[in-house]
Scaffold this motif. Structure first.
Motif, PDB file in Angstrom:
ATOM      1  N   THR A 157       0.818  -1.220   0.000  1.00 10.35           N
ATOM      2  CA  THR A 157       0.000   0.000   0.000  1.00 10.35           C
ATOM      3  C   THR A 157       0.851   1.269   0.000  1.00 10.35           C
ATOM      4  O   THR A 157       0.351   2.342   0.312  1.00 10.35           O
ATOM      5  N   LEU A 158       2.111   1.142  -0.353  1.00 15.73           N
ATOM      6  CA  LEU A 158       3.017   2.297  -0.366  1.00 15.73           C
ATOM      7  C   LEU A 158       2.472   3.417  -1.240  1.00 15.73           C
ATOM      8  O   LEU A 158       2.493   4.579  -0.848  1.00 15.73           O
ATOM      9  N   GLN A 159       1.939   3.080  -2.401  1.00 18.40           N
ATOM     10  CA  GLN A 159       1.449   4.117  -3.319  1.00 18.40           C
ATOM     11  C   GLN A 159       0.243   4.853  -2.741  1.00 18.40           C
ATOM     12  O   GLN A 159       0.081   6.055  -2.964  1.00 18.40           O
ATOM     13  N   ASP A 160      -0.595   4.173  -1.988  1.00 19.94           N
ATOM     14  CA  ASP A 160      -1.755   4.828  -1.383  1.00 19.94           C
ATOM     15  C   ASP A 160      -1.325   5.827  -0.314  1.00 19.94           C
ATOM     16  O   ASP A 160      -1.818   6.959  -0.257  1.00 19.94           O
ATOM     17  N   THR A 161      -0.412   5.389   0.541  1.00 19.40           N
ATOM     18  CA  THR A 161       0.088   6.272   1.592  1.00 19.40           C
ATOM     19  C   THR A 161       0.851   7.451   0.994  1.00 19.40           C
ATOM     20  O   THR A 161       0.690   8.591   1.436  1.00 19.40           O
ATOM     21  N   ALA A 162       1.666   7.198  -0.016  1.00 15.57           N
ATOM     22  CA  ALA A 162       2.420   8.276  -0.667  1.00 15.57           C
ATOM     23  C   ALA A 162       1.476   9.315  -1.252  1.00 15.57           C
ATOM     24  O   ALA A 162       1.706  10.522  -1.126  1.00 15.57           O
ATOM     25  N   PHE A 163       0.419   8.869  -1.882  1.00 13.37           N
ATOM     26  CA  PHE A 163      -0.552   9.787  -2.485  1.00 13.37           C
ATOM     27  C   PHE A 163      -1.217  10.650  -1.412  1.00 13.37           C
ATOM     28  O   PHE A 163      -1.323  11.872  -1.552  1.00 13.37           O
ATOM     29  N   LEU A 164      -1.641  10.027  -0.312  1.00 11.60           N
ATOM     30  CA  LEU A 164      -2.284  10.785   0.765  1.00 11.60           C
ATOM     31  C   LEU A 164      -1.320  11.802   1.373  1.00 11.60           C
ATOM     32  O   LEU A 164      -1.691  12.958   1.590  1.00 11.60           O
ATOM     33  N   ILE A 165      -0.097  11.382   1.626  1.00  8.71           N
ATOM     34  CA  ILE A 165       0.878  12.306   2.206  1.00  8.71           C
ATOM     35  C   ILE A 165       1.161  13.451   1.242  1.00  8.71           C
ATOM     36  O   ILE A 165       1.315  14.602   1.653  1.00  8.71           O
ATOM     37  N   ASP A 166       1.198  13.152  -0.047  1.00 14.94           N
ATOM     38  CA  ASP A 166       1.418  14.194  -1.048  1.00 14.94           C
ATOM     39  C   ASP A 166       0.312  15.249  -0.997  1.00 14.94           C
ATOM     40  O   ASP A 166       0.572  16.440  -1.079  1.00 14.94           O
ATOM     41  N   ILE A 167      -0.912  14.799  -0.827  1.00 15.43           N
ATOM     42  CA  ILE A 167      -2.045  15.727  -0.736  1.00 15.43           C
ATOM     43  C   ILE A 167      -1.976  16.547   0.551  1.00 15.43           C
ATOM     44  O   ILE A 167      -2.262  17.743   0.555  1.00 15.43           O
ATOM     45  N   GLN A 168      -1.564  15.920   1.645  1.00 15.94           N
ATOM     46  CA  GLN A 168      -1.533  16.565   2.957  1.00 15.94           C
ATOM     47  C   GLN A 168      -0.269  17.383   3.220  1.00 15.94           C
ATOM     48  O   GLN A 168      -0.247  18.185   4.138  1.00 15.94           O
ATOM     49  N   ALA A 169       0.777  17.195   2.435  1.00 16.82           N
ATOM     50  CA  ALA A 169       2.078  17.814   2.739  1.00 16.82           C
ATOM     51  C   ALA A 169       2.046  19.334   2.701  1.00 16.82           C
ATOM     52  O   ALA A 169       2.682  19.995   3.514  1.00 16.82           O
ATOM     53  N   GLY A 170       1.315  19.898   1.759  1.00 16.88           N
ATOM     54  CA  GLY A 170       1.220  21.358   1.667  1.00 16.88           C
ATOM     55  C   GLY A 170       2.573  22.013   1.537  1.00 16.88           C
ATOM     56  O   GLY A 170       3.420  21.585   0.755  1.00 16.88           O
ATOM     57  N   PRO A 171       2.835  23.066   2.340  1.00 16.34           N
ATOM     58  CA  PRO A 171       4.086  23.815   2.219  1.00 16.34           C
ATOM     59  C   PRO A 171       5.325  23.014   2.608  1.00 16.34           C
ATOM     60  O   PRO A 171       6.429  23.379   2.245  1.00 16.34           O
ATOM     61  N   ALA A 172       5.152  21.904   3.316  1.00 14.10           N
ATOM     62  CA  ALA A 172       6.314  21.089   3.686  1.00 14.10           C
ATOM     63  C   ALA A 172       7.005  20.534   2.453  1.00 14.10           C
ATOM     64  O   ALA A 172       8.235  20.439   2.406  1.00 14.10           O
ATOM     65  N   ALA A 173       6.239  20.181   1.440  1.00 10.91           N
ATOM     66  CA  ALA A 173       6.817  19.633   0.212  1.00 10.91           C
ATOM     67  C   ALA A 173       7.615  20.681  -0.558  1.00 10.91           C
ATOM     68  O   ALA A 173       8.453  20.332  -1.382  1.00 10.91           O
ATOM     69  N   LEU A 174       7.366  21.947  -0.281  1.00 11.76           N
ATOM     70  CA  LEU A 174       8.132  23.010  -0.921  1.00 11.76           C
ATOM     71  C   LEU A 174       9.480  23.228  -0.242  1.00 11.76           C
ATOM     72  O   LEU A 174      10.402  23.763  -0.832  1.00 11.76           O
TER      73      LEU A 174
END
Length: 164
Positions: free
Chosen positions: A28-45
């Motif tokens: 389920t790595l891809q599912d968790t990665a997708f959710l974290i990507d949506i939730q990351a917000g400014p952290a991903a920047l």
């Protein structure tokens, strides 16, 4: 999964880590990665968030776990990953979380981005650099000096244990 997403975001925004590595099962790595990507917000920047796993057991003859973990740490510490979003790292490849999927249940090349090419590959043993595969990507910025002690990145590793 929401708790994991919040912890990853907090590690970068509140705890000032340069990147986050999350070890995860590959089913389920891809599912968790997708959710974290949506939730990351400014952290991903501000820093890289990398999910990784292993396809082979640690006691197998050619285990892939230690190398996948080392590749994920290297990727999370790379400043060029800031602004990319969450990525999955297996078999020396980085795949964008929004496009990654598991395509093989037994091979170390278990994930793919299918119609969207992988984001980057490990360039060569010992070179310690990722070669981006997408044109016009933020990774084309000049990199920092990796030998300077003041510029050493501090990736965070978050582990969660399920109660038994």
């Amino acid at each position: 999964m929401l708790t994991l997403a919040r912890r990853a975001r907090a590690a970068i925004l509140d705890d000032s880590f340069d990147g986050v590595v999350i070890t995860h099962g590959t089913d389920t790595l891809q599912d968790t990665a997708f959710l974290i990507d949506i939730q990351a917000g400014p952290a991903a920047l501000r820093g890289g968030i990398v999910l990784t796993g292993a396809m082979r057991h640690l006691d197998d003859l050619s285990t892939d776990g230690p190398r996948d973990l080392a590749s994920a740490i290297t990727a999370a510490a790379d400043r060029s990953l800031a602004g990319v979003g969450v990525v999955a790292c297996l078999n020396d490849e980085l795949h964008a979380a929004r496009w990654v999927t598991k395509v093989d249940a037994t091979s170390v090349a278990a994930i793919s981005s299918r119609h969207i090419r992988r984001w980057a590959v490990w360039s060569a043993p010992g070179s310690r650099s990722w070669q981006p595969r997408h044109r016009g990507h933020p990774s084309r910025r000049a990199s920092r000096n990796p030998t300077s002690p003041s510029s050493r990145p501090t990736p965070a590793s978050i582990q969660f244990y399920s109660p038994q």
